[in-house]
Design a protein around this motif. Sequence first.
Motif, PDB file in Angstrom:
ATOM      1  N   PRO A  46      31.142  31.234  41.622  1.00 36.34           N
ATOM      2  CA  PRO A  46      30.310  32.558  41.796  1.00 36.34           C
ATOM      3  C   PRO A  46      29.712  32.981  40.645  1.00 36.34           C
ATOM      4  O   PRO A  46      30.192  32.339  39.478  1.00 36.34           O
ATOM      5  CB  PRO A  46      31.553  33.248  42.273  1.00 36.34           C
ATOM      6  N   SER A  47      28.718  33.717  40.661  1.00 32.94           N
ATOM      7  CA  SER A  47      28.074  34.441  39.583  1.00 32.94           C
ATOM      8  C   SER A  47      28.788  35.353  38.815  1.00 32.94           C
ATOM      9  O   SER A  47      29.796  35.764  39.388  1.00 32.94           O
ATOM     10  CB  SER A  47      26.796  35.011  39.791  1.00 32.94           C
ATOM     11  N   SER A  48      28.636  35.830  37.661  1.00 33.97           N
ATOM     12  CA  SER A  48      29.396  36.823  36.853  1.00 33.97           C
ATOM     13  C   SER A  48      29.191  37.904  37.812  1.00 33.97           C
ATOM     14  O   SER A  48      30.134  38.915  37.638  1.00 33.97           O
ATOM     15  CB  SER A  48      28.520  37.047  35.619  1.00 33.97           C
ATOM     16  N   THR A  49      28.128  38.555  38.198  1.00 37.78           N
ATOM     17  CA  THR A  49      28.149  39.698  39.028  1.00 37.78           C
ATOM     18  C   THR A  49      29.013  39.543  40.107  1.00 37.78           C
ATOM     19  O   THR A  49      29.810  40.504  40.416  1.00 37.78           O
ATOM     20  CB  THR A  49      26.667  39.824  39.519  1.00 37.78           C
ATOM     21  N   GLN A  50      29.254  38.461  40.779  1.00 33.98           N
ATOM     22  CA  GLN A  50      30.017  38.554  42.056  1.00 33.98           C
ATOM     23  C   GLN A  50      31.648  38.583  41.681  1.00 33.98           C
ATOM     24  O   GLN A  50      32.250  39.196  42.174  1.00 33.98           O
ATOM     25  CB  GLN A  50      29.881  37.152  42.707  1.00 33.98           C
ATOM     26  N   TRP A  51      31.909  37.749  40.522  1.00 35.91           N
ATOM     27  CA  TRP A  51      33.109  38.063  39.929  1.00 35.91           C
ATOM     28  C   TRP A  51      33.549  39.355  39.404  1.00 35.91           C
ATOM     29  O   TRP A  51      34.459  39.717  39.748  1.00 35.91           O
ATOM     30  CB  TRP A  51      33.610  37.075  38.595  1.00 35.91           C
ATOM     31  N   GLN A  52      32.465  40.338  38.749  1.00 38.67           N
ATOM     32  CA  GLN A  52      32.645  41.465  38.858  1.00 38.67           C
ATOM     33  C   GLN A  52      33.045  42.680  39.898  1.00 38.67           C
ATOM     34  O   GLN A  52      33.837  43.415  39.832  1.00 38.67           O
ATOM     35  CB  GLN A  52      31.576  41.954  37.793  1.00 38.67           C
ATOM     36  N   GLU A  53      32.099  42.056  40.870  1.00 36.49           N
ATOM     37  CA  GLU A  53      32.674  42.830  42.167  1.00 36.49           C
ATOM     38  C   GLU A  53      33.644  42.557  42.928  1.00 36.49           C
ATOM     39  O   GLU A  53      34.275  43.510  43.250  1.00 36.49           O
ATOM     40  CB  GLU A  53      31.299  42.517  43.356  1.00 36.49           C
ATOM     41  N   LEU A  54      34.373  41.462  42.723  1.00 38.77           N
ATOM     42  CA  LEU A  54      35.560  41.090  43.269  1.00 38.77           C
ATOM     43  C   LEU A  54      36.647  41.553  42.435  1.00 38.77           C
ATOM     44  O   LEU A  54      37.680  42.353  43.177  1.00 38.77           O
ATOM     45  CB  LEU A  54      35.764  39.593  43.112  1.00 38.77           C
ATOM     46  N   ALA A  55      36.724  41.519  41.046  1.00 38.03           N
ATOM     47  CA  ALA A  55      37.587  42.478  40.187  1.00 38.03           C
ATOM     48  C   ALA A  55      37.641  44.007  40.555  1.00 38.03           C
ATOM     49  O   ALA A  55      38.557  44.483  40.681  1.00 38.03           O
ATOM     50  CB  ALA A  55      37.255  42.178  38.723  1.00 38.03           C
ATOM     51  N   THR A  56      36.400  44.498  40.650  1.00 35.73           N
ATOM     52  CA  THR A  56      36.232  45.901  40.793  1.00 35.73           C
ATOM     53  C   THR A  56      36.757  46.336  42.137  1.00 35.73           C
ATOM     54  O   THR A  56      37.722  47.256  42.561  1.00 35.73           O
ATOM     55  CB  THR A  56      34.781  46.225  40.774  1.00 35.73           C
ATOM     56  N   THR A  57      36.395  45.445  43.342  1.00 32.81           N
ATOM     57  CA  THR A  57      37.005  45.972  44.662  1.00 32.81           C
ATOM     58  C   THR A  57      38.381  45.557  44.795  1.00 32.81           C
ATOM     59  O   THR A  57      39.123  46.389  45.407  1.00 32.81           O
ATOM     60  CB  THR A  57      36.357  44.689  45.827  1.00 32.81           C
ATOM     61  N   LEU A  58      38.850  44.695  44.114  1.00 32.52           N
ATOM     62  CA  LEU A  58      40.375  44.502  44.017  1.00 32.52           C
ATOM     63  C   LEU A  58      41.239  45.510  43.024  1.00 32.52           C
ATOM     64  O   LEU A  58      42.423  45.169  42.923  1.00 32.52           O
ATOM     65  CB  LEU A  58      40.876  43.036  43.730  1.00 32.52           C
ATOM     66  N   ASN A  59      40.356  46.019  42.183  1.00 36.77           N
ATOM     67  CA  ASN A  59      41.140  46.983  41.122  1.00 36.77           C
ATOM     68  C   ASN A  59      41.739  46.277  40.129  1.00 36.77           C
ATOM     69  O   ASN A  59      42.857  46.261  39.651  1.00 36.77           O
ATOM     70  CB  ASN A  59      41.942  48.108  41.824  1.00 36.77           C
ATOM     71  N   LYS A  60      41.070  44.990  39.634  1.00 35.40           N
ATOM     72  CA  LYS A  60      41.731  44.202  38.736  1.00 35.40           C
ATOM     73  C   LYS A  60      40.637  43.987  37.827  1.00 35.40           C
ATOM     74  O   LYS A  60      39.581  44.104  37.977  1.00 35.40           O
ATOM     75  CB  LYS A  60      42.176  42.809  39.474  1.00 35.40           C
ATOM     76  N   SER A  61      41.159  43.044  36.728  1.00 38.36           N
ATOM     77  CA  SER A  61      40.591  42.379  35.745  1.00 38.36           C
ATOM     78  C   SER A  61      39.991  41.132  36.096  1.00 38.36           C
ATOM     79  O   SER A  61      40.842  40.427  36.722  1.00 38.36           O
ATOM     80  CB  SER A  61      41.093  42.716  34.360  1.00 38.36           C
ATOM     81  N   VAL A  62      39.074  40.427  35.528  1.00 38.26           N
ATOM     82  CA  VAL A  62      38.902  39.047  35.592  1.00 38.26           C
ATOM     83  C   VAL A  62      40.120  38.322  35.053  1.00 38.26           C
ATOM     84  O   VAL A  62      40.548  37.267  35.625  1.00 38.26           O
ATOM     85  CB  VAL A  62      37.704  38.650  35.016  1.00 38.26           C
ATOM     86  N   ALA A  63      40.769  38.821  33.741  1.00 32.55           N
ATOM     87  CA  ALA A  63      41.715  37.986  33.231  1.00 32.55           C
ATOM     88  C   ALA A  63      43.099  37.923  34.222  1.00 32.55           C
ATOM     89  O   ALA A  63      43.661  36.855  34.138  1.00 32.55           O
ATOM     90  CB  ALA A  63      42.265  38.908  32.058  1.00 32.55           C
ATOM     91  N   ASP A  64      43.115  38.619  35.408  1.00 36.04           N
ATOM     92  CA  ASP A  64      44.134  38.893  36.088  1.00 36.04           C
ATOM     93  C   ASP A  64      43.966  37.545  37.241  1.00 36.04           C
ATOM     94  O   ASP A  64      45.064  37.116  37.666  1.00 36.04           O
ATOM     95  CB  ASP A  64      44.276  39.975  36.913  1.00 36.04           C
ATOM     96  N   PHE A  65      42.921  37.095  37.187  1.00 35.89           N
ATOM     97  CA  PHE A  65      42.590  35.852  38.169  1.00 35.89           C
ATOM     98  C   PHE A  65      42.902  34.443  37.278  1.00 35.89           C
ATOM     99  O   PHE A  65      42.720  33.426  37.969  1.00 35.89           O
ATOM    100  CB  PHE A  65      41.162  35.739  38.684  1.00 35.89           C
ATOM    101  N   ILE A  66      43.292  34.284  35.944  1.00 34.78           N
ATOM    102  CA  ILE A  66      43.492  33.442  35.174  1.00 34.78           C
ATOM    103  C   ILE A  66      44.917  32.901  34.648  1.00 34.78           C
ATOM    104  O   ILE A  66      45.606  33.985  34.337  1.00 34.78           O
ATOM    105  CB  ILE A  66      42.358  33.529  34.107  1.00 34.78           C
ATOM    106  N   ASN A  67      45.289  31.685  35.324  1.00 35.52           N
ATOM    107  CA  ASN A  67      46.534  31.211  34.483  1.00 35.52           C
ATOM    108  C   ASN A  67      46.437  30.818  33.241  1.00 35.52           C
ATOM    109  O   ASN A  67      46.016  29.846  33.218  1.00 35.52           O
ATOM    110  CB  ASN A  67      47.111  30.239  35.571  1.00 35.52           C
ATOM    111  N   ARG A  68      46.805  31.659  32.251  1.00 34.15           N
ATOM    112  CA  ARG A  68      46.417  31.444  30.998  1.00 34.15           C
ATOM    113  C   ARG A  68      47.307  30.028  30.235  1.00 34.15           C
ATOM    114  O   ARG A  68      46.726  29.523  29.320  1.00 34.15           O
ATOM    115  CB  ARG A  68      46.817  32.512  29.862  1.00 34.15           C
ATOM    116  N   SER A  69      48.318  29.742  31.020  1.00 35.96           N
ATOM    117  CA  SER A  69      49.115  28.503  30.611  1.00 35.96           C
ATOM    118  C   SER A  69      48.062  27.249  30.908  1.00 35.96           C
ATOM    119  O   SER A  69      48.440  26.144  30.236  1.00 35.96           O
ATOM    120  CB  SER A  69      50.402  28.361  31.243  1.00 35.96           C
TER     121      SER A  69
END
Length: 150
Positions: A46-69
Amino acid sequence: MGVISRDENQVNLIFAGSSTTGGQLKGFSESFEKPLLAIDIEKTMPSSTQWQELATTLNKSVADFINRSEVEGANDDENYDEDDWLKVLENNPKAMKGAILIEGDKTTYLNSATDVFKHFNVDSSGLEKTMHTEQPNIEKTSGNDRFVEE
């Protein structure tokens, strides 16, 4: 109106295909009767704009979607902004944690099969709970029923 297409008659699932959890969540999402558009971010990002929309809609940060390990050198102490995390996700799609399910105006971040069932309002895997209102049938109803004889 956002940039992500939303349809009440179709379910969109965004997941990482090589992730065990992502694959399981895709399997559970396919079991429902609505058509499923499965978007594997390892094939179609997905595009950066789509990721930002998803994060905003879910009230999350993009970082919340990432398994840092799953990301070499990334840890909780990193001072990355949203654009940095988007680049991390674009360069490491298999690091996506969970999946995102979109159905019409409803967007849900999934971490487990239970989250899929909650999204679709399924209780006890679709079984009706009536034991508290009806007595169980303990008599034969057809010639094929087998009961343990006492």
